[in-house]
Design a protein around this motif. Sequence first.
Motif, short mmCIF file in Angstrom:
data_model
loop_
_atom_site.label_atom_id
_atom_site.label_comp_id
_atom_site.label_asym_id
_atom_site.label_seq_id
_atom_site.Cartn_x
_atom_site.Cartn_y
_atom_site.Cartn_z
N GLY A 1 -0.18 20.05 -15.20
CA GLY A 1 -1.36 20.91 -15.21
C GLY A 1 -0.98 22.36 -15.01
N ARG A 2 -0.07 22.64 -14.11
CA ARG A 2 0.36 24.02 -13.89
C ARG A 2 1.06 24.57 -15.13
NH1 ARG A 2 1.63 21.99 -8.73
NH2 ARG A 2 3.81 21.69 -9.38
N ASP A 3 1.92 23.73 -15.72
CA ASP A 3 2.61 24.19 -16.93
C ASP A 3 1.61 24.49 -18.06
OD1 ASP A 3 4.96 23.87 -15.56
OD2 ASP A 3 5.46 21.91 -16.45
N GLN A 4 0.63 23.58 -18.22
CA GLN A 4 -0.38 23.81 -19.24
C GLN A 4 -1.21 25.06 -18.95
OE1 GLN A 4 -2.61 20.20 -19.44
NE2 GLN A 4 -0.96 19.02 -20.45
N ALA A 5 -1.53 25.21 -17.65
CA ALA A 5 -2.31 26.41 -17.29
C ALA A 5 -1.53 27.69 -17.57
CB ALA A 5 -2.70 26.34 -15.82
N ASN A 6 -0.25 27.65 -17.24
CA ASN A 6 0.58 28.83 -17.51
C ASN A 6 0.67 29.09 -19.01
OD1 ASN A 6 1.06 29.20 -14.78
ND2 ASN A 6 2.94 27.97 -14.80
N ASP B 1 0.83 -1.20 0.00
CA ASP B 1 0.00 0.00 0.00
C ASP B 1 0.87 1.26 0.00
OD1 ASP B 1 -2.22 -1.60 0.04
OD2 ASP B 1 -2.56 -1.41 2.20
N LEU B 2 1.94 1.21 0.79
CA LEU B 2 2.82 2.37 0.84
C LEU B 2 3.49 2.61 -0.51
CD1 LEU B 2 4.13 4.58 2.53
CD2 LEU B 2 5.89 2.92 3.22
N ALA B 3 3.91 1.51 -1.17
CA ALA B 3 4.53 1.65 -2.48
C ALA B 3 3.53 2.24 -3.49
CB ALA B 3 5.03 0.29 -2.97
N ILE B 4 2.28 1.75 -3.42
CA ILE B 4 1.26 2.28 -4.32
C ILE B 4 1.00 3.75 -4.03
CG2 ILE B 4 -1.19 2.13 -4.91
CD1 ILE B 4 -0.98 -0.90 -4.49
N ALA B 5 0.94 4.07 -2.72
CA ALA B 5 0.69 5.46 -2.35
C ALA B 5 1.81 6.36 -2.84
CB ALA B 5 0.54 5.56 -0.84
N ARG B 6 3.04 5.88 -2.66
CA ARG B 6 4.16 6.69 -3.12
C ARG B 6 4.15 6.84 -4.65
NH1 ARG B 6 8.98 4.08 0.66
NH2 ARG B 6 8.40 5.18 2.60
N GLU B 7 3.84 5.74 -5.34
CA GLU B 7 3.77 5.81 -6.79
C GLU B 7 2.66 6.75 -7.24
OE1 GLU B 7 3.12 2.75 -10.59
OE2 GLU B 7 3.23 1.99 -8.53
N GLN B 8 1.51 6.63 -6.56
CA GLN B 8 0.40 7.50 -6.91
C GLN B 8 0.71 8.95 -6.59
OE1 GLN B 8 -2.16 6.35 -8.51
NE2 GLN B 8 -3.28 8.29 -8.65
N GLN B 9 1.40 9.15 -5.47
CA GLN B 9 1.77 10.50 -5.10
C GLN B 9 2.72 11.11 -6.14
OE1 GLN B 9 3.56 10.74 -1.26
NE2 GLN B 9 3.71 12.98 -1.26
N ALA B 10 3.66 10.30 -6.61
CA ALA B 10 4.58 10.80 -7.65
C ALA B 10 3.83 11.10 -8.94
CB ALA B 10 5.67 9.77 -7.90
N LEU B 11 2.86 10.21 -9.27
CA LEU B 11 2.07 10.44 -10.47
C LEU B 11 1.24 11.71 -10.35
CD1 LEU B 11 1.09 9.40 -13.22
CD2 LEU B 11 -0.64 8.06 -12.00
N VAL B 12 0.63 11.89 -9.22
CA VAL B 12 -0.19 13.08 -8.99
C VAL B 12 0.68 14.33 -9.04
CG1 VAL B 12 -1.58 14.31 -7.28
CG2 VAL B 12 -1.99 11.89 -7.74
N ALA B 13 1.85 14.22 -8.44
CA ALA B 13 2.74 15.38 -8.46
C ALA B 13 3.13 15.73 -9.89
CB ALA B 13 3.98 15.09 -7.62
#
Length: 249
Positions: free
Chosen positions: A210-215, A192-204
Motif C-alpha cells: 500500500g505504501r509503495d502504491q501510494a508513493n 492462534d499464535l501461528a495464525i496471528a503471526r501469519e496474519q501479521q506478516a500478511l498485513v505487513a
Amino acid sequence: MDYKWRVRRTALAALVLIGGMGTGCAQTPPDNSAAANAAAAAPVAQTNAAPAMKDEQAATPALPLAASQPGVLTPDEAKQNAAGNVAELQQMLRGQELAELRTTYNGSYGASLLFYGKEMTYYVTLFQNKTFWRVIKTSDETRAEAIYHDFAVKSGQLAEVEIRRTRLEAQKAFTDRMIALTQDHANRLQADLAIAREQQALVADQQKQGRDQANALQAQKTAAQAQLRTVQRQVRELQQQVEGGLPIR
C-alpha cells in the motif's frame, strides 16, 4: 507182732522223710524262668492299659478353646465348613429363606450376617465380588456377631490395596485428562499464535504494498499535475494566438 511193728516203723520213717522234702521244697527260691515270665507279663499289662487310657482320653470331649476367638473355627464349625457351607448357603439364598441382618462393603470385599429363622441359625460370610470366600454357620448369636465384626475388619484390610489402587488410578486418569486438556489448550494457543503471526506478516506485506502504491500514485499525481499545468499553458498561448488582433470586450 515184730513183723507188724517193723512195717509201722518203716511207714513212719517214710512219712517223716516225705515231710522233710516238702519243707525243703517250700524254702527253695523261685525259678528264674518264673521271674522272667512275670517280668514279660508286666509290659503286656502296661501295653493293654495304654490303649485303655487313650480310649478314655479320646472319649473325653475337647474344650472349645477357640470359641472365644472369632477368627478361629470351633471343631463343629470346621466340620460344617468342610461339609460345604458355601453350597448350602447358595442354595438357601436361591430359596430366599434367609434374612440379611448386616452387610459391610469395602471395595470388592465384604462381610454379611445372615439369619435362618426356622432353625435359629446364623451364617456369617466373607465374600469378594459377590462370590463367597468363607462361610461360618453357628447358632450362637454372640459368636456370630463377633465373627461378623472380624470379617468386616478383615474385608477392610483386604480392600486397602484395592482402594488405594482405585484412588491412584483415578488420580492418574484425572492427571492424564488435565494434561490432555492443557495440551489441547496449548495447541490452540499455538495455532492462534501461528495464525496471528501469519496474519501479521500478511498485513505487513499489504502495508508495504500500500505504501509503495501510494508513493507511486503520488509521483504519478505530481507528474500529471505538472503535465496539466503545461497543457493549460499551451492552451492559453494558443488561445491568445487565435484571438490575436480581435477586440477585447
